[in-house]
Design a protein around this motif. Sequence first.
Motif, mmCIF file in Angstrom:
data_model
loop_
_atom_site.group_PDB
_atom_site.id
_atom_site.type_symbol
_atom_site.label_atom_id
_atom_site.label_comp_id
_atom_site.label_asym_id
_atom_site.label_seq_id
_atom_site.Cartn_x
_atom_site.Cartn_y
_atom_site.Cartn_z
ATOM 1 N N LEU A 101 18.441 10.475 -19.106
ATOM 2 C CA LEU A 101 19.875 10.324 -18.878
ATOM 3 C C LEU A 101 20.349 10.997 -17.592
ATOM 4 O O LEU A 101 21.280 10.526 -16.943
ATOM 5 C CB LEU A 101 20.663 10.886 -20.066
ATOM 6 N N GLU A 102 19.715 12.113 -17.255
ATOM 7 C CA GLU A 102 20.144 12.874 -16.072
ATOM 8 C C GLU A 102 18.976 13.662 -15.510
ATOM 9 O O GLU A 102 18.139 14.174 -16.254
ATOM 10 C CB GLU A 102 21.259 13.842 -16.456
ATOM 11 N N VAL A 103 18.933 13.745 -14.178
ATOM 12 C CA VAL A 103 17.928 14.537 -13.479
ATOM 13 C C VAL A 103 18.657 15.417 -12.478
ATOM 14 O O VAL A 103 19.530 14.949 -11.744
ATOM 15 C CB VAL A 103 16.911 13.633 -12.733
ATOM 16 N N ARG A 104 18.331 16.698 -12.466
ATOM 17 C CA ARG A 104 18.926 17.636 -11.499
ATOM 18 C C ARG A 104 17.812 18.175 -10.615
ATOM 19 O O ARG A 104 16.799 18.653 -11.108
ATOM 20 C CB ARG A 104 19.631 18.787 -12.215
ATOM 21 N N VAL A 105 18.022 18.061 -9.308
ATOM 22 C CA VAL A 105 17.046 18.577 -8.349
ATOM 23 C C VAL A 105 17.721 19.577 -7.425
ATOM 24 O O VAL A 105 18.932 19.529 -7.205
ATOM 25 C CB VAL A 105 16.389 17.446 -7.512
ATOM 26 N N ARG A 106 16.926 20.493 -6.899
ATOM 27 C CA ARG A 106 17.392 21.472 -5.917
ATOM 28 C C ARG A 106 16.712 21.131 -4.599
ATOM 29 O O ARG A 106 15.480 21.085 -4.523
ATOM 30 C CB ARG A 106 17.036 22.881 -6.355
ATOM 31 N N VAL A 107 17.523 20.898 -3.574
ATOM 32 C CA VAL A 107 17.003 20.503 -2.268
ATOM 33 C C VAL A 107 17.532 21.462 -1.211
ATOM 34 O O VAL A 107 18.741 21.586 -1.031
ATOM 35 C CB VAL A 107 17.420 19.056 -1.915
ATOM 36 N N GLY A 108 16.631 22.147 -0.545
ATOM 37 C CA GLY A 108 17.021 23.064 0.520
ATOM 38 C C GLY A 108 17.446 22.317 1.776
ATOM 39 O O GLY A 108 16.899 21.264 2.103
ATOM 40 N N ILE A 109 18.407 22.888 2.466
ATOM 41 C CA ILE A 109 18.938 22.257 3.681
ATOM 42 C C ILE A 109 17.864 22.112 4.763
ATOM 43 O O ILE A 109 17.919 21.206 5.580
ATOM 44 C CB ILE A 109 20.163 23.034 4.208
ATOM 45 N N LEU A 110 16.854 22.975 4.736
ATOM 46 C CA LEU A 110 15.824 22.943 5.774
ATOM 47 C C LEU A 110 14.738 21.904 5.507
ATOM 48 O O LEU A 110 13.829 21.744 6.314
ATOM 49 C CB LEU A 110 15.202 24.334 5.932
ATOM 50 N N THR A 111 14.825 21.160 4.386
ATOM 51 C CA THR A 111 13.840 20.117 4.091
ATOM 52 C C THR A 111 14.138 18.834 4.839
ATOM 53 O O THR A 111 13.297 17.943 4.886
ATOM 54 C CB THR A 111 13.817 19.780 2.583
#
Length: 109
Positions: free
Chosen positions: A24-34
């Motif tokens: 139903l939902e996926v939460r990801v953490r993405v760094g600005i430097l990626t």
Amino acid sequence: MHELSITRSVVDAVCERAAGRPVLEVRVRVGILTSVVPDSMRFCFDLVTAGTPAEGALLEVDHTAGRGHCRACEQDFPMNDLVLLCPCGSFDVDVTAGQELQIVSMRVG
């Protein structure tokens, strides 16, 4: 567009972990430097999830700021790009945050 292959990897991992249950939902953490663009990742998510247990799922992207630590002056400082230069002028810098690309959570039905 590297977001497509990154998003495909995220969806593959999520679907494997869901073991056939609808996602139903996926939460990801993405760094600005990626250099991953959240809107591009959301667009790719809709394409990649078609026909999978994650089809129709919501993708939440938490963007994390970049941080560096200077070994010369021992100061921590914000980083907006991968120019490894401390405000003191030193290039002796460690990136301490902003390069994350993590699946934080998922919600299944």
